[in-house]
Design a protein around this motif. Structure first.
Motif, PDB file in Angstrom:
ATOM      1  N   MET A  75       0.776  -1.158   0.060  1.00 57.46           N
ATOM      2  CA  MET A  75       0.115   0.049  -0.099  1.00 57.46           C
ATOM      3  C   MET A  75       0.700   1.258   0.117  1.00 57.46           C
ATOM      4  SD  MET A  75      -2.997   1.504   0.014  1.00 57.46           S
ATOM      5  CE  MET A  75      -4.504   0.431   0.320  1.00 57.46           C
ATOM      6  N   ASN A  76       1.838   1.345   0.896  1.00 57.95           N
ATOM      7  CA  ASN A  76       2.747   2.620   0.956  1.00 57.95           C
ATOM      8  C   ASN A  76       3.417   2.860  -0.440  1.00 57.95           C
ATOM      9  OD1 ASN A  76       1.742   3.153   3.415  1.00 57.95           O
ATOM     10  ND2 ASN A  76       3.601   1.913   4.432  1.00 57.95           N
ATOM     11  N   ASN A  77       4.071   1.665  -1.068  1.00 54.32           N
ATOM     12  CA  ASN A  77       4.545   1.882  -2.333  1.00 54.32           C
ATOM     13  C   ASN A  77       3.548   2.504  -3.131  1.00 54.32           C
ATOM     14  OD1 ASN A  77       5.791  -0.297  -0.591  1.00 54.32           O
ATOM     15  ND2 ASN A  77       7.308  -0.388  -2.518  1.00 54.32           N
ATOM     16  N   TYR A  78       2.309   1.937  -3.417  1.00 51.81           N
ATOM     17  CA  TYR A  78       1.227   2.581  -4.169  1.00 51.81           C
ATOM     18  C   TYR A  78       0.937   3.977  -3.980  1.00 51.81           C
ATOM     19  CZ  TYR A  78      -0.048  -1.835  -6.747  1.00 51.81           C
ATOM     20  OH  TYR A  78      -0.133  -2.901  -7.639  1.00 51.81           O
ATOM     21  N   ARG A  79       0.953   4.308  -2.887  1.00 51.10           N
ATOM     22  CA  ARG A  79       0.604   5.797  -2.435  1.00 51.10           C
ATOM     23  C   ARG A  79       1.888   6.702  -3.034  1.00 51.10           C
ATOM     24  NH1 ARG A  79      -3.178   6.449   1.902  1.00 51.10           N
ATOM     25  NH2 ARG A  79      -3.808   4.575   2.705  1.00 51.10           N
ATOM     26  N   ALA A  80       3.042   6.073  -2.733  1.00 53.41           N
ATOM     27  CA  ALA A  80       4.113   7.003  -3.199  1.00 53.41           C
ATOM     28  C   ALA A  80       4.253   7.019  -4.773  1.00 53.41           C
ATOM     29  CB  ALA A  80       5.374   6.292  -2.694  1.00 53.41           C
ATOM     30  N   ILE A  81       3.924   6.129  -5.380  1.00 46.10           N
ATOM     31  CA  ILE A  81       4.020   6.088  -6.972  1.00 46.10           C
ATOM     32  C   ILE A  81       2.926   6.935  -7.367  1.00 46.10           C
ATOM     33  CG2 ILE A  81       3.467   4.755  -9.014  1.00 46.10           C
ATOM     34  CD1 ILE A  81       4.863   2.339  -7.388  1.00 46.10           C
ATOM     35  N   ILE A  82       1.825   6.971  -7.011  1.00 47.86           N
ATOM     36  CA  ILE A  82       0.686   7.499  -7.477  1.00 47.86           C
ATOM     37  C   ILE A  82       0.696   9.000  -7.237  1.00 47.86           C
ATOM     38  CG2 ILE A  82      -1.968   8.010  -7.268  1.00 47.86           C
ATOM     39  CD1 ILE A  82      -2.271   5.178  -6.681  1.00 47.86           C
TER      40      ILE A  82
END
Length: 114
Positions: A75-82
């Motif tokens: 989840m945190n990776n996706y948040r950073a990417i988006i």
């Protein structure tokens, strides 16, 4: 009347989750189609590594299953990417443009020969 657009970090928690879930479906499909160049061009690629590993681990599962697992563990990776992609969203977390259209626009802006 036009709808107000927000950046990812301006969305409430539920809208961010909706956004991540939608993007994860797109991400898994792009990974499996080997079309990650456009996504990885504008972000810190270290955020991709954990997601890539999860997608690979789920390579024999459906896109839905793989996407759910990546959201669960990354989840945190996706948040950073988006957030790094600098995309605009409606208040409910839906991107201004569907992810496929966003991708095509980015692809069309890529200089010839790259």
């Amino acid at each position: 009347m036009s709808k107000k657009l927000l950046k990812f970090n301006q969305l409430n928690e539920q809208s961010q989750l909706n956004s991540v879930k939608g993007f994860s479906q797109f991400f898994v499909k792009m990974y499996r189609d080997r079309n990650m160049e456009i996504i990885s061009a504008d972000i810190d690629n270290s955020f991709l590594w954990d997601i890539d590993r999860e997608v690979y681990r789920n390579r024999f599962e459906s896109i839905d299953h793989a996407a759910k697992d990546t959201v669960k563990y990354c989840m945190n990776n996706y948040r950073a990417i988006i957030n790094d992609l600098n995309v605009s969203f409606l208040a409910n977390g839906t991107p201004e443009l569907p992810w496929e259209e966003w991708y095509q626009n980015k692809y069309n802006q890529t200089p010839e020969g790259l």
